[in-house]
Structure formats: structure tokens, C-alpha cells
Design a protein around this motif. Sequence first.
Motif, short mmCIF file in Angstrom:
data_model
loop_
_atom_site.label_atom_id
_atom_site.label_comp_id
_atom_site.label_asym_id
_atom_site.label_seq_id
_atom_site.Cartn_x
_atom_site.Cartn_y
_atom_site.Cartn_z
N SER A 102 -4.15 -3.57 -5.94
CA SER A 102 -3.31 -4.32 -5.00
C SER A 102 -2.88 -5.69 -5.53
O SER A 102 -2.03 -6.34 -4.92
CB SER A 102 -4.04 -4.51 -3.67
OG SER A 102 -5.24 -5.23 -3.86
N GLU B 3 0.38 12.18 -9.40
CA GLU B 3 -0.53 13.31 -9.15
C GLU B 3 0.21 14.64 -9.21
O GLU B 3 -0.25 15.58 -9.86
CB GLU B 3 -1.20 13.15 -7.79
CG GLU B 3 -2.21 14.23 -7.48
CD GLU B 3 -2.87 14.03 -6.12
OE1 GLU B 3 -2.99 15.02 -5.40
OE2 GLU B 3 -3.24 12.89 -5.81
N THR C 209 -4.87 2.68 -8.88
CA THR C 209 -4.00 1.72 -8.22
C THR C 209 -4.76 0.42 -7.94
O THR C 209 -5.97 0.44 -7.70
CB THR C 209 -3.43 2.28 -6.91
OG1 THR C 209 -4.50 2.54 -6.00
CG2 THR C 209 -2.63 3.56 -7.16
N ARG D 130 2.06 1.86 -3.54
CA ARG D 130 0.95 2.37 -4.36
C ARG D 130 0.69 3.84 -4.06
O ARG D 130 0.51 4.65 -4.98
CB ARG D 130 -0.33 1.56 -4.11
CG ARG D 130 -0.32 0.18 -4.71
CD ARG D 130 -1.71 -0.45 -4.72
NE ARG D 130 -2.46 -0.34 -3.48
CZ ARG D 130 -2.44 -1.22 -2.49
NH1 ARG D 130 -1.66 -2.28 -2.56
NH2 ARG D 130 -3.18 -1.04 -1.41
N GLN D 131 0.65 4.19 -2.79
CA GLN D 131 0.38 5.57 -2.39
C GLN D 131 1.49 6.51 -2.88
O GLN D 131 1.20 7.58 -3.43
CB GLN D 131 0.25 5.66 -0.86
CG GLN D 131 -0.05 7.04 -0.34
CD GLN D 131 -1.45 7.51 -0.69
OE1 GLN D 131 -2.36 6.73 -0.88
NE2 GLN D 131 -1.62 8.82 -0.80
N ALA D 132 2.73 6.11 -2.70
CA ALA D 132 3.86 6.96 -3.12
C ALA D 132 3.86 7.18 -4.63
O ALA D 132 4.04 8.32 -5.10
CB ALA D 132 5.18 6.35 -2.67
N GLU E 224 0.82 -1.22 0.00
CA GLU E 224 0.00 0.00 0.00
C GLU E 224 0.85 1.27 0.00
O GLU E 224 0.52 2.25 -0.67
CB GLU E 224 -0.94 0.01 1.19
CG GLU E 224 -1.89 1.18 1.20
CD GLU E 224 -2.89 1.15 2.34
OE1 GLU E 224 -3.60 2.16 2.50
OE2 GLU E 224 -2.97 0.15 3.07
N ALA E 225 1.96 1.25 0.72
CA ALA E 225 2.83 2.43 0.79
C ALA E 225 3.43 2.74 -0.58
O ALA E 225 3.53 3.91 -0.97
CB ALA E 225 3.93 2.23 1.82
N SER F 123 1.28 6.86 -6.67
CA SER F 123 0.09 7.64 -7.00
C SER F 123 0.33 9.12 -6.76
O SER F 123 -0.03 9.97 -7.59
CB SER F 123 -1.09 7.14 -6.16
OG SER F 123 -2.24 7.91 -6.40
N GLU F 124 0.95 9.46 -5.65
CA GLU F 124 1.24 10.86 -5.34
C GLU F 124 2.25 11.44 -6.32
O GLU F 124 2.13 12.60 -6.73
CB GLU F 124 1.75 10.98 -3.90
CG GLU F 124 0.66 10.76 -2.88
CD GLU F 124 1.17 10.74 -1.44
OE1 GLU F 124 2.38 10.98 -1.20
OE2 GLU F 124 0.35 10.47 -0.54
#
Length: 123
Positions: free
Chosen positions: A35, A25, A33, A17-19, A14-15, A21-22
Motif C-alpha cells: 500500500s 493471477e 501487493t 491493487r486488487q485488480a 486497494e481496488a 493482482s487478479e
Amino acid sequence: MSTEPLFAIVDDDEAVRQALSELLEVSAWRCLTFSNAPAFIAAHAPGRFAAVVTDLNLPGQSGLQLQHHLRCVDPGLPVIVISAQSDPGVRARCLAAGAIAYLTKPISDEMLLVHLAAAARQS
């Protein structure tokens, strides 16, 4: 309907994917995203995504297996493989299977953006 490229990020972490994605962005790019590979496959349609960034080691269906699947159903879709493995043999297999890049974690933001920009120009 937007004409901006849409990218897919497939990673079980998840970390990560978040990084990623940001990063996209702040680069003014859109992404979705996922999993795991089955979740991405369920959302995939030929022409929907400009490129896929996938982790090599996914639970169940690996990133390499996902790449092989995509070659059959959407052969023009650029795939970027990311992995903690720096093994040259693994890298060679992914590139031979059609990946446009194999990036080792921690990945370079700049290198990823270069590859995504190239993929966006092709779409």
C-alpha cells in the motif's frame, strides 16, 4: 523456491491493487501487493522481484521517489509507473529516471502485460 517471476504492485488504492493482482493471477504470474513505498522497501531484496508496478502519487514517498531509491539499491529492477496524470512533463521525468513504462490510468491490461513479460524475460 519458485523460478516463476515475482512482481510487486505498489499502490495506495486497494481496488487498484486488487485488480492488478487478479490480472496477474489470471495471467499465471505471482505478485505481492503493497500500500506504500516503505512497505515495499521493507520486503525488497535485490533479485527478489522481476519488476515493480508503482503508482506515481503515493502518500509520503512518491512513486518517483521510490524509483530513485531503487536505482541506487537495485539498478537493474524494471519499474513501471502508473498514474492518473497524463502530463507529458511528468511522464518524461519518470522515463528519464529509468522507468521502462509510464501508463496512464485507466491502464490497458494488454500494455501492462506486455511490459511485465519483457521484464520477466530480463530477470
